[in-house]
Motif scaffolding. Structure first.
Motif, PDB file in Angstrom:
ATOM      1  N   VAL B 134     -16.354 -27.725 -21.551  1.00  0.00           N
ATOM      2  CA  VAL B 134     -15.553 -27.266 -20.415  1.00  0.00           C
ATOM      3  C   VAL B 134     -16.216 -27.751 -19.140  1.00  0.00           C
ATOM      4  N   SER B 135     -15.418 -28.324 -18.254  1.00  0.00           N
ATOM      5  CA  SER B 135     -15.998 -28.784 -16.994  1.00  0.00           C
ATOM      6  C   SER B 135     -15.159 -28.296 -15.839  1.00  0.00           C
ATOM      7  N   LEU B 136     -15.805 -28.097 -14.720  1.00  0.00           N
ATOM      8  CA  LEU B 136     -15.099 -27.734 -13.494  1.00  0.00           C
ATOM      9  C   LEU B 136     -15.978 -28.099 -12.306  1.00  0.00           C
ATOM     10  N   ALA B 137     -15.383 -28.146 -11.139  1.00  0.00           N
ATOM     11  CA  ALA B 137     -16.124 -28.495  -9.932  1.00  0.00           C
ATOM     12  C   ALA B 137     -17.057 -27.355  -9.559  1.00  0.00           C
ATOM     13  N   GLY B 138     -18.120 -27.707  -8.907  1.00  0.00           N
ATOM     14  CA  GLY B 138     -19.024 -26.687  -8.391  1.00  0.00           C
ATOM     15  C   GLY B 138     -20.275 -26.541  -9.214  1.00  0.00           C
ATOM     16  N   PRO B 139     -21.223 -25.745  -8.688  1.00  0.00           N
ATOM     17  CA  PRO B 139     -22.501 -25.604  -9.374  1.00  0.00           C
ATOM     18  C   PRO B 139     -22.376 -24.850 -10.693  1.00  0.00           C
ATOM     19  N   VAL B 140     -22.954 -25.444 -11.710  1.00  0.00           N
ATOM     20  CA  VAL B 140     -22.875 -24.918 -13.063  1.00  0.00           C
ATOM     21  C   VAL B 140     -24.275 -24.967 -13.637  1.00  0.00           C
ATOM     22  N   SER B 141     -24.697 -23.904 -14.257  1.00  0.00           N
ATOM     23  CA  SER B 141     -25.987 -23.931 -14.919  1.00  0.00           C
ATOM     24  C   SER B 141     -25.757 -24.174 -16.395  1.00  0.00           C
ATOM     25  N   ARG B 142     -26.010 -25.390 -16.803  1.00  0.00           N
ATOM     26  CA  ARG B 142     -25.685 -25.742 -18.173  1.00  0.00           C
ATOM     27  C   ARG B 142     -26.570 -24.993 -19.159  1.00  0.00           C
ATOM     28  N   ALA B 143     -27.842 -24.840 -18.796  1.00  0.00           N
ATOM     29  CA  ALA B 143     -28.779 -24.179 -19.706  1.00  0.00           C
ATOM     30  C   ALA B 143     -28.331 -22.738 -19.973  1.00  0.00           C
ATOM     31  N   ASP B 144     -27.916 -22.025 -18.910  1.00  0.00           N
ATOM     32  CA  ASP B 144     -27.488 -20.637 -19.081  1.00  0.00           C
ATOM     33  C   ASP B 144     -26.019 -20.537 -19.465  1.00  0.00           C
ATOM     34  N   ALA B 145     -25.337 -21.668 -19.549  1.00  0.00           N
ATOM     35  CA  ALA B 145     -23.909 -21.670 -19.870  1.00  0.00           C
ATOM     36  C   ALA B 145     -23.124 -20.826 -18.867  1.00  0.00           C
ATOM     37  N   LEU B 146     -23.512 -20.954 -17.601  1.00  0.00           N
ATOM     38  CA  LEU B 146     -23.025 -20.071 -16.552  1.00  0.00           C
ATOM     39  C   LEU B 146     -22.335 -20.867 -15.447  1.00  0.00           C
ATOM     40  N   VAL B 147     -21.131 -20.418 -15.050  1.00  0.00           N
ATOM     41  CA  VAL B 147     -20.539 -20.950 -13.823  1.00  0.00           C
ATOM     42  C   VAL B 147     -21.199 -20.217 -12.666  1.00  0.00           C
ATOM     43  N   ARG B 148     -21.987 -20.926 -11.884  1.00  0.00           N
ATOM     44  CA  ARG B 148     -22.703 -20.266 -10.787  1.00  0.00           C
ATOM     45  C   ARG B 148     -21.730 -19.793  -9.718  1.00  0.00           C
ATOM     46  N   HIS B 149     -20.900 -20.724  -9.313  1.00  0.00           N
ATOM     47  CA  HIS B 149     -19.960 -20.399  -8.240  1.00  0.00           C
ATOM     48  C   HIS B 149     -18.820 -21.393  -8.283  1.00  0.00           C
ATOM     49  N   SER B 150     -17.610 -20.871  -8.385  1.00  0.00           N
ATOM     50  CA  SER B 150     -16.456 -21.756  -8.334  1.00  0.00           C
ATOM     51  C   SER B 150     -15.586 -21.348  -7.163  1.00  0.00           C
ATOM     52  N   PRO B 151     -15.643 -22.143  -6.094  1.00  0.00           N
ATOM     53  CA  PRO B 151     -14.886 -21.756  -4.891  1.00  0.00           C
ATOM     54  C   PRO B 151     -13.391 -21.646  -5.177  1.00  0.00           C
ATOM     55  N   PHE B 152     -12.831 -22.581  -5.948  1.00  0.00           N
ATOM     56  CA  PHE B 152     -11.371 -22.590  -6.073  1.00  0.00           C
ATOM     57  C   PHE B 152     -10.866 -21.561  -7.083  1.00  0.00           C
ATOM     58  N   LEU B 153     -11.745 -21.103  -7.998  1.00  0.00           N
ATOM     59  CA  LEU B 153     -11.330 -20.032  -8.904  1.00  0.00           C
ATOM     60  C   LEU B 153     -11.815 -18.672  -8.410  1.00  0.00           C
ATOM     61  N   GLY B 154     -12.682 -18.699  -7.416  1.00  0.00           N
ATOM     62  CA  GLY B 154     -13.216 -17.438  -6.908  1.00  0.00           C
ATOM     63  C   GLY B 154     -14.176 -16.764  -7.872  1.00  0.00           C
ATOM     64  N   TRP B 155     -14.868 -17.567  -8.682  1.00  0.00           N
ATOM     65  CA  TRP B 155     -15.783 -17.004  -9.682  1.00  0.00           C
ATOM     66  C   TRP B 155     -17.215 -17.077  -9.197  1.00  0.00           C
ATOM     67  N   ARG B 156     -18.005 -16.135  -9.680  1.00  0.00           N
ATOM     68  CA  ARG B 156     -19.451 -16.164  -9.455  1.00  0.00           C
ATOM     69  C   ARG B 156     -20.136 -15.724 -10.728  1.00  0.00           C
ATOM     70  N   GLU B 157     -21.106 -16.474 -11.158  1.00  0.00           N
ATOM     71  CA  GLU B 157     -21.945 -16.098 -12.315  1.00  0.00           C
ATOM     72  C   GLU B 157     -21.101 -15.696 -13.527  1.00  0.00           C
ATOM     73  N   VAL B 158     -20.205 -16.566 -13.912  1.00  0.00           N
ATOM     74  CA  VAL B 158     -19.364 -16.283 -15.078  1.00  0.00           C
ATOM     75  C   VAL B 158     -19.927 -17.014 -16.297  1.00  0.00           C
ATOM     76  N   PRO B 159     -20.263 -16.280 -17.363  1.00  0.00           N
ATOM     77  CA  PRO B 159     -20.838 -16.922 -18.568  1.00  0.00           C
ATOM     78  C   PRO B 159     -19.743 -17.566 -19.408  1.00  0.00           C
ATOM     79  N   LEU B 160     -19.160 -18.623 -18.883  1.00  0.00           N
ATOM     80  CA  LEU B 160     -17.927 -19.170 -19.449  1.00  0.00           C
ATOM     81  C   LEU B 160     -18.110 -19.705 -20.865  1.00  0.00           C
ATOM     82  N   ALA B 161     -19.234 -20.381 -21.118  1.00  0.00           N
ATOM     83  CA  ALA B 161     -19.379 -20.997 -22.439  1.00  0.00           C
ATOM     84  C   ALA B 161     -19.352 -19.930 -23.538  1.00  0.00           C
ATOM     85  N   GLY B 162     -20.059 -18.846 -23.304  1.00  0.00           N
ATOM     86  CA  GLY B 162     -20.067 -17.764 -24.285  1.00  0.00           C
ATOM     87  C   GLY B 162     -18.672 -17.208 -24.515  1.00  0.00           C
TER      88      GLY B 162
END
Lengths: 372, 372
Positions: B134-162
């Motif tokens: 899964v890919s999206l724009a914005g800072p992503v922490s691949r090691a933690d499988a975490l979306v750090r911040h997605s401006p266009f989805l309004g997400w913060r610290e979402v463990p998307l991979a899990g």
DNA sequence: GAAGTTTGTTCACCTCATGAATCTTTCTCC
DNA sequence: GGAGAAAGATTCATGAGGTGAACAAACTTC
């Protein structure tokens, strides 16, 4: 020194990251503790490592930190300029233990090689150095031990390392001066222990060395870190290549001297005098150094935005101007850092005139340890 | 896939560098020929590799090229945007075998994850994919499988991979979109087989992925390749962050559209219409795209000067504008390339709307092979 | 002083690459 | 057309270099 890859990794870890217990090294290198016993034993027996008194007051068996014995081995480093040669002797820890400075008489290859051998022989020390590193400005092919082109010596395709080995009887390595300094900063300088950083040098020219994941960035055809002609402002001063407002024109000490002489109408002003005027608040000199600071901040921000280093180290003969232009530098760095990031950490590495030669010695040291 | 490090190296070499004989792989990886017999046997038995007819007419025993069987395994890649989701299925060779496009209804995490699972299930194919990227724009922490911040989805610290793993029952990996595309370009795109290169994407935003010695540059805190606000000209157009003449303001397609609408006084003009006007010689549109080309040339030159890549690849939704602004681009690239070097090789990778999702699938593939 | 904790060592074992020898399959030369 | 050269692929004994379990050592804490 002929170390196995694992032994080399252990030794370098101890060399760069200071005294560490076997258990700690095992954790860092993801090795089992047992292998550390085996690998450190011969190094202790041969005196490359020594045990230190460990910390007290913690539960469990006390750890025994291991430390590299710096005096165990020495290296020579030589930096060539157009008119003279700087040579230093360093220990295993990259500390300078002796220095020599010789004028060059002419640029004929044989004469220069002779001077290098002379300087290495002049360096006082109990044992001969284990290896000699030679550095100079311009493109250098380290793998071929070849000076590709040296504008100020007028050399092309000179197999300098081989000639130095022949003249001194010692293993010789050749490296570009900025990259050699980067190696020294990486292991023993302001970036010691950092895996990813950039070094920016300010002086006669501008240089940049980049280390990514503990590996020096070489670039295609050996070219990387070319920041000299980075465009800063289309309306700025003109550099020797005819670019308006490029980094060199703002920052290199000859450019600053030239600008200051013209602006202040003092044709014999030196760089140091101009810097002194700025320190004392002369508005013209201040402006020149403020603009230099702005250019430097922009360069550092560009590097940081692109590479994402942990730290950017500033060095070079003219790095002491940083204190004068710090405010402008910080402002430009903040302004040009990408808005999603904090400005990169910047460290100023004070510059001694032996620094370039020390870099060459560190290249010799790395070669001796078998580090790429 | 659980490969040993050596087997992985062999498999990746064959995957990326095409059919090669065992002997050739042994030479490239500096392994003895015997180990190749052993390592390739299970891969051949399991159908991951197949033997090909070799070249004739050379002395010696004919070599038997080995090829990866692309159909042996499949991967899913999903790219998220603010309004929809693109999903592709690829084979082991990174070739797209199916695609799905779904609108997103709202940005609530659970809904989006459900949509991702739905899209992956919709992708036709015999067997389920081995992994989902899964890919999206914005800072992503691949090691933690975490979306750090997605401006266009309004997400913060979402463990998307899990969450995706939970919803699909498949291993899931998360990656920043530009980095995912860089991975695809590195193995299967315009930079296939190159060890050091940079990817520059042009579209809604500007992106840059850098690969050094076959390793993706991550940068401190996961940030690198921030070229969006590189300063081009202090007198240029203003970007959304208030910078005058930064790269985005010249190059990002919304900026170009905005500039064209204002300059041509046509408030509903689209980017494609502006591009079409430039193609047909409209002087205003031409000027806008010429300036975009100049900015792009300057960006590429800056990257090339700093990193020294073998090639710079251009891609992104708006990369087709390159043909319109090529002359200006080449001029700026030549002008800003350091005078001691030749301009870097530039390749345009044509962009299909599935490219971002394909990048995500390649990240899944790499994860499945155990490549960092 | 007993229990707990962490370091460091020993040792059997195991994985994995190597190198020599051999076999295979072609081309080239006479 | 046969001998020999050449290069690829395979087999197998060997050895380097790591791991993991068990244990000893030396300290703190209770």
């Amino acid at each position: 020194m002929n170390l196995s890859p694992a032994a080399r990794a252990v030794f370098v870890e101890l060399l760069v990251h200071g005294p560490l217990s076997r258990a700690e090294v095992a954790r860092r290198l993801e090795l089992s503790p047992s292998v550390l016993t085996k690998l450190t034993r011969p190094l202790l027996a041969e005196g490359f490592l020594v045990e230190e008194p460990g910390p007290a007051g913690v539960p469990g068996r006390p750890s025994v930190p291991l430390r590299v014995e710096p005096a165990r081995r020495a290296y020579a480093g030589v930096k060539l300029t157009d008119s003279e040669l700087f040579a230093v002797r360093t220990d295993l820890g990259g500390a300078v233990t002796a220095e020599v400075r010789l004028p060059l008489e002419g640029h004929e290859v044989g004469r220069v090689v002779g001077r290098i051998a002379e300087a290495v022989a002049l360096l006082p020390g109990d044992e001969p150095p284990a290896a000699v590193g030679v550095s100079l400005a311009g493109p250098v092919s380290r793998a071929d031990a070849l000076v590709r082109h040296s504008p100020f010596l007028g050399w092309r395709e000179v197999p300098l390392a081989g000639l130095v080995t022949a003249a001194t009887g010692l293993p010789a390595v050749l490296e570009n001066d900025v990259r050699a300094l980067t190696a020294a900063v990486h292991w023993f300088g302001a970036a010691a222990g950092r895996g990813t950083f950039a070094l920016v040098t300010i002086g006669e020219g501008l240089g940049c060395g980049i280390v990514v994941d503990d590996r020096l960035l070489v670039g295609t055809a050996g070219v990387s870190g070319q920041i000299g002609h980075l465009a800063i402002d289309d309306r700025g001063p003109i550099c020797e290549r005819g670019h308006r407002g490029c980094a060199r024109a703002y920052l290199a000490s000859p450019s600053i001297r030239r600008t200051a002489r013209a602006a202040l109408d003092r044709p014999s002003l030196t760089f140091e005098q101009a810097l002194d005027l700025a320190r004392r608040g002369d508005p013209v000199a201040r402006r020149i150094f403020d603009e230099a600071g702005l250019a430097l901040g922009r360069i550092v921000a560009t590097i940081a935005n692109l590479i994402g280093p942990e730290v950017v180290v500033l060095s070079g003969e003219a790095v002491h101007m940083h204190e004068v232009c710090e405010a402008a530098f910080e402002a430009a760095l903040g302004e040009h850092t990408h808005w999603t990031s904090e400005p990169v950490e910047v460290r100023v590495q004070p510059f001694a005139f032996t620094e370039w030669a020390r870099g060459a010695a560190v290249v010799a040291l790395r070669h001796d340890l078998g580090v790429a």
